[in-house]
Design an enzyme around this catalytic site. Structure first.
Site, PDB file in Angstrom:
ATOM      1  N   GLU A 101       2.377   6.465  -6.960  1.00 48.23           N
ATOM      2  CA  GLU A 101       1.327   7.310  -7.521  1.00 48.23           C
ATOM      3  C   GLU A 101       1.636   8.788  -7.309  1.00 48.23           C
ATOM      4  O   GLU A 101       1.551   9.599  -8.234  1.00 48.23           O
ATOM      5  CB  GLU A 101      -0.025   6.959  -6.883  1.00 48.23           C
ATOM      6  N   TYR A 158       0.811  -1.201   0.000  1.00 49.41           N
ATOM      7  CA  TYR A 158       0.000   0.000   0.000  1.00 49.41           C
ATOM      8  C   TYR A 158       0.861   1.275   0.000  1.00 49.41           C
ATOM      9  O   TYR A 158       0.699   2.135  -0.863  1.00 49.41           O
ATOM     10  CB  TYR A 158      -0.941  -0.035   1.203  1.00 49.41           C
TER      11      TYR A 158
END
Lengths: 308, 240
Positions: B169, B162
């Site tokens: 990102e 995660y």
């Protein structure tokens, strides 16, 4: 008089929170809530949800103890609804915001647009008209909150005021920014478009007000009765023949008018979001009407005649 | 934002509801098998390209098409929730799928210059491993034969994947900023007849800022789910 006993348990933990003895059988839930409040001052009546079943529906304040399916000792379950705020307070706050915010953009208060535009006014008359319409709309809402509406519920959860104000205030600022912008472009079809838009807007404002008055008259002061609304002598209420919640229908119409008047995408977007929310509410209200009244007119749709 | 927490709560929710019918279950099994296979293709593609080139650079191009296809295909999952064959929140699923789709199309695809960035590889790798585990988890769950290893992997790998995905990102969006500003990509200025303006550059910055409140919430939600699901190791390891 055979007195009743009332015990109140926590709906989640089933802990005994309160035991009331010498309760009159004809006591109401409202009165029991007041008694419970005395032993637990942090839970004022408005934030108490009293039910017969831990997962059941809340009992109403008007319900009478002896009419409920309980024995001599009534067991109720309590759930804390959280901090509450009155509907009137929420409405007044959420409507005053857009009124004032829009005016700030209209008068081009500093730090919004480039400094050379501070305190200037738009050269397009439609911008002045739009300000009048927008302001009229929210003044109308404030006056209706104070003098027309008869609320079923006194309060709503406190967090709603932040949610609702963000919505109304945020959108008001977004729309007002573009309509009052120095680079605003007036409607393509000019006067014709603006005139038609104004007619639609005013028609729907009067319509919406008529519906609010009709709904108010269904309910005697201080009561929470619910009756089927019917058309009255006022032609603007004849829409009740086709629609359950014409107040929302007219509200949609008003904003469509305002969108046409300003030819502004943020206004169109606000109209769309409002329409979606009002449709959800209208469908819920329509379903409640159908459940509560056997003789509910079958021709009616929730918000748009024949369509939705 | 990596979708590792998608539908996590449905795995531990008490099975009070009836659940999908036989036809829906068959469809969902096929869907999840296809998605598992798709992301395996991407994984294999990455490995082969790395071995062929000998470097991590520019591996995006070798898996661009299947990435777009399978990540976009995940939009179906929103439909599954809306129709009710998957007991997850439409809003939550919608949000997570659309954020992935946004990164794939509106950032990586649209801003050619970032496609050779290493940050792209970072999030693509995170997504690939996550999705292979997640879709096989759903497949096995639907067939009522969930190996503990898969369950363990789904609720453990996210701890690393995660943050890895989020880092990739954010770095990618950050890399895109100067190009977006220079070209005015997806931006609308005044005056125009719609009386509307949109600055994509500012929008991207706001998106990056939104990770600050959102990522911890999703991360700790998964942590809580992990404790709930894996907590009773002794009781549950043979069940399913």
């Amino acid at each position: 008089i055979r007195h009743s006993y009332v015990e109140i348990l926590d709906a989640k933990t089933k802990d005994k929170l309160c035991f009331l003895d010498k309760v009159e059988p004809n006591a109401t839930i409202g009165e029991i809530k007041s008694m419970f409040h005395k032993s637990h001052p942090q839970w004022y009546p408005a934030r108490q949800s009293i039910r017969l079943d831990p997962k059941g529906k809340s009992l109403k304040d008007e319900d009478v103890l002896q009419n409920l399916p309980v024995g001599t000792t009534a067991t109720f379950y309590f759930r804390d609804l959280g901090a509450q705020i009155s509907w009137v307070t929420v409405f007044l706050t959420e409507y005053t915001g857009p009124l004032l915010i829009y005016l700030m953009f209209y008068f081009r208060v500093p730090f919004i647009y480039a400094p050379k535009y501070d305190f200037t006014t738009s050269k397009h008359w439609v911008v002045h008209l739009a300000c009048m319409c927008h302001s009229f709309h929210y003044v109308k809402r404030l006056l209706e909150t104070l003098f027309v509406h008869r609320f079923s519920h006194g309060t709503m959860p406190l967090r709603n005021i932040f949610k609702n104000c963000s919505y109304y205030w945020g959108f008001a600022a977004w729309m007002a920014y573009y309509i009052n912008h120095p680079l605003y472009t007036p409607p393509i079809y000019g006067e014709q478009q603006i005139r038609l838009a104004l007619i639609i807007f005013l028609f729907c404002q009067i319509g919406n007000f008529s519906i609010h008055i009709a709904l108010r008259n269904l309910r005697p002061p201080g009561s929470k009765t619910r009756k089927i609304p019917y058309p009255t002598k006022n032609p603007f209420t004849w829409i009740f023949l086709l629609v359950s919640c014409p107040n929302y229908t007219y509200e949609l119409g008003s904003w469509l008018g305002f969108t046409l008047m300003t030819q502004c995408v943020p206004v169109a977007f606000f109209t769309l979001v409002g329409f979606i929310q009002m449709t959800v509410w209208a469908k819920g209200k329509h379903r409640s009407y159908l459940k509560e009244f056997r003789d509910y007119p079958p021709l009616r749709s929730p918000i748009l005649p024949f369509i939705l | 934002i990596a979708g590792t927490s998608k539908a996590a709560h449905s795995d531990v929710a008490p099975k009070k509801k009836k659940g999908p019918g036989a036809l829906a279950t068959a469809y969902l099994v096929i869907y999840n098998v296809v998605m598992t296979a798709g992301w395996l293709v991407i994984a294999v593609g990455l490995v082969r390209a790395y071995l062929a080139r000998g470097s991590y650079h520019g591996l995006y191009y070798s898996i661009e098409k299947p990435l777009k296809f399978f990540q976009t295909g995940a939009i179906l999952e929103i439909l599954h929730c809306a129709v009710g064959i998957v007991p997850s929140s439409v809003v939550l699923t919608g949000f997570q799928v659309m954020s992935r789709v946004f990164l794939t199309w509106a950032v990586t695809h649209s801003v050619r210059e970032v496609q050779s960035e290493d940050s792209v590889l970072l999030f693509v790798t995170a997504w690939t491993v996550t999705e292979i585990i997640r879709y096989s988890f759903y497949t096995f769950s639907l067939l009522n034969h969930l190996p503990y290893l898969i369950k363990w992997a789904r609720y453990t790998f996210f701890i690393v994947l995660y943050p890895m995905g989020v880092t990739g990102e954010l770095l990618t969006i950050y890399a895109a900023l100067p190009y977006v500003q220079k070209t005015g990509l997806y931006s609308v200025t005044l005056p125009n007849k719609y009386n509307f303006s949109f600055d994509y550059h500012t929008f991207l910055i706001l998106t990056m800022i939104s990770y600050i409140p959102l990522f911890p919430q999703l991360y700790f939600h998964m942590m809580r789910q992990r404790k709930k699901v894996l907590g009773h190791v002794e009781d549950y390891s043979k069940v399913e």
